[in-house]
Design a protein around this motif. Structure first.
Motif, PDB file in Angstrom:
ATOM      1  N   ALA A  36      25.198 -13.978 105.188  1.00  0.00           N
ATOM      2  CA  ALA A  36      26.567 -13.165 106.209  1.00  0.00           C
ATOM      3  C   ALA A  36      27.447 -14.340 105.349  1.00  0.00           C
ATOM      4  O   ALA A  36      27.395 -15.244 105.918  1.00  0.00           O
ATOM      5  CB  ALA A  36      26.139 -13.277 107.503  1.00  0.00           C
ATOM      6  N   LEU A  41      28.043  -8.594 105.724  1.00  0.00           N
ATOM      7  CA  LEU A  41      26.826  -8.490 104.547  1.00  0.00           C
ATOM      8  C   LEU A  41      27.617  -9.179 103.308  1.00  0.00           C
ATOM      9  O   LEU A  41      28.151  -7.919 102.702  1.00  0.00           O
ATOM     10  CB  LEU A  41      25.298  -8.168 104.733  1.00  0.00           C
ATOM     11  N   ALA A 377      27.833  -7.929 110.121  1.00  0.00           N
ATOM     12  CA  ALA A 377      26.654  -9.123 110.129  1.00  0.00           C
ATOM     13  C   ALA A 377      25.987  -8.882 111.369  1.00  0.00           C
ATOM     14  O   ALA A 377      26.166  -9.386 111.917  1.00  0.00           O
ATOM     15  CB  ALA A 377      26.652 -10.010 109.264  1.00  0.00           C
TER      16      ALA A 377
END
Length: 414
Positions: A36, A41, A377
């Motif tokens: 992350a 991500l 994330a």
């Protein structure tokens, strides 16, 4: 898999910051590291980053969930037990709502925050929260949920709806309160309720049926708000307003900003009639929400999705005057959906989970948290074998991650 809580250590390198979640299994697949960076991500850690490592211990990584329909202002969650009395119809439930509101010792803001924090700790990343607006409360419900939203900022994203549960036409002063909530900038959407049934003025005829919609769509147009209308009526009394909502949505350029909650009239349809109604909704880009109350009233969400209709799943009321049930846990709600419609195959269980994750995200205009590079994330780590087994066994949410940051462990916010 290990049973210890996820552990973290930090290694400092000059530059940006990143978090690496080691040894996790996205959707139950092979173990990988999830990286992350700035809440998103990524494929890899940027050169020279400050890196924090979190040990996932071989747990499953699953997307966090979205509650598309909940009433946190009404909740008695965490309060002394409230014994409910018989009620027949919305009017009697509304009377009970006011009595409970007056009897509960804790202010709306604290009750709402308590419930919303619990939802976040169970893996909910966002919700659409309805708060009653009526002369009996003024804007207390809206202000209380707005205060709770502010305290949970960064942990839980909240869209707030001013909901005229007592009706607009049948309750003088409700329209003015909706306008006041909109003018104050407290809300993201304006609500409505059964314009042809519960909120129809006796003898009003066709024009009486639509006066609520005049108010609701007028406020939405003036203040640039979304619309979310509760529609419990079935048959033509439900389908007629649904067609009118679609026409107003198109005429006012509100495609993508209108939701009909419950839509029991749609749940009762089948075959060509269902497809034609779905096509009407898809053409106006009107979304629907369901809360899995019963096999008879749950929406046929997979068929609707095939026709291009966005559908989200929600908790509805949680331990309020309407019902002693509910827990604001959207993984449990996915289980309840599956149980209600009698699913048994893995792909059917996965579809229930996807409705709680992707369906709500699409309805609220959020990106999917699908655990791919470029996605938010936002995920949770749980013990388990595979996604269908997790839906059935409802394991504890060991770790909940929002924007790359651990916000909850062992079912509690940190």
């Amino acid at each position: 898999m290990t049973n210890h809580a996820a552990d973290a250590d930090t290694r400092t390198v000059a530059g940006a910051s990143a978090t690496v979640f080691r040894d996790v299994r996205p959707f139950g697949g092979p173990a990988v590291d999830l990286v992350a960076v700035d809440g998103v991500l990524a494929d890899a850690v940027p050169d020279g980053a400050v890196v924090e490592y979190v040990d996932g211990g071989g747990r499953l990584a699953l997307p966090t969930l979205v509650d598309a329909h909940i009433h946190p202002d009404k909740t008695a969650w965490g309060e002394p037990w409230h014994s409910r009395r018989p009620a027949r119809g919305i009017a009697e439930y509304v009377t009970g709502d006011v009595e409970l509101y007056r009897d509960l010792p804790t202010p709306v803001a604290e009750r709402a925050r308590r419930l919303m924090a619990h939802a976040a700790a169970q893996g909910t990343r966002a919700m659409r929260a309805h708060a009653d607006v009526a002369p009996a409360y003024g804007l207390d419900g809206v202000a209380g949920v707005a205060e709770a939203r502010e305290k949970l900022r960064g942990v839980l994203d909240v869209q707030l709806v001013a909901f005229p549960q007592h009706g607009v036409e049948r309750t003088p002063g409700a329209a003015e309160l909706l306008e006041e909530a909109a003018a104050a900038g407290l809300i993201d959407a304006v609500g409505g309720i059964d314009p042809a049934g519960f909120d129809r003025v006796s003898g009003g005829g066709a024009s009486g049926e639509n006066r609520q919609l005049d108010v609701v769509f007028g406020i939405a147009e003036r203040y640039g708000l979304a619309v979310d209308i509760h529609l419990h009526d079935v048959g033509e009394r439900g389908l007629g307003p649904l067609r009118e909502i679609a026409a107003r949505t198109e005429a006012l350029g509100l495609r993508g900003k209108v939701t009909v909650s419950h839509a029991f009239a749609v749940a009762a349809l089948s075959g060509e009639e269902l497809d034609a109604t779905a096509d009407l909704l898809a053409s106006a880009d009107i979304a629907l929400t369901t809360v899995a109350p019963s096999a008879r009233t749950v929406l046929p969400f997979r068929r609707l999705a095939e026709r291009g209709v966005r559908v989200g799943l929600g908790s509805d009321g949680v331990r309020d005057n309407w019902s002693p049930y509910g827990n604001a846990d959207m993984l449990h709600r996915a289980w309840l959906l599956g149980w209600t419609v009698g699913v048994r195959l893995d792909e059917e269980l996965e579809a229930c989970f996807r409705l709680a994750a992707d369906g709500g995200a699409e309805l609220l205009g959020l990106p999917k948290a699908d655990l791919r590079p470029g996605a938010p994330a936002d995920f949770m780590l749980v013990e388990g074998e595979c996604l269908p087994q997790v839906v059935i066994d409802l394991p504890r949410r060991d770790v909940v991650v929002r924007a790359g940051r651990v916000v909850a462990r062992d079912g509690r916010l940190v």
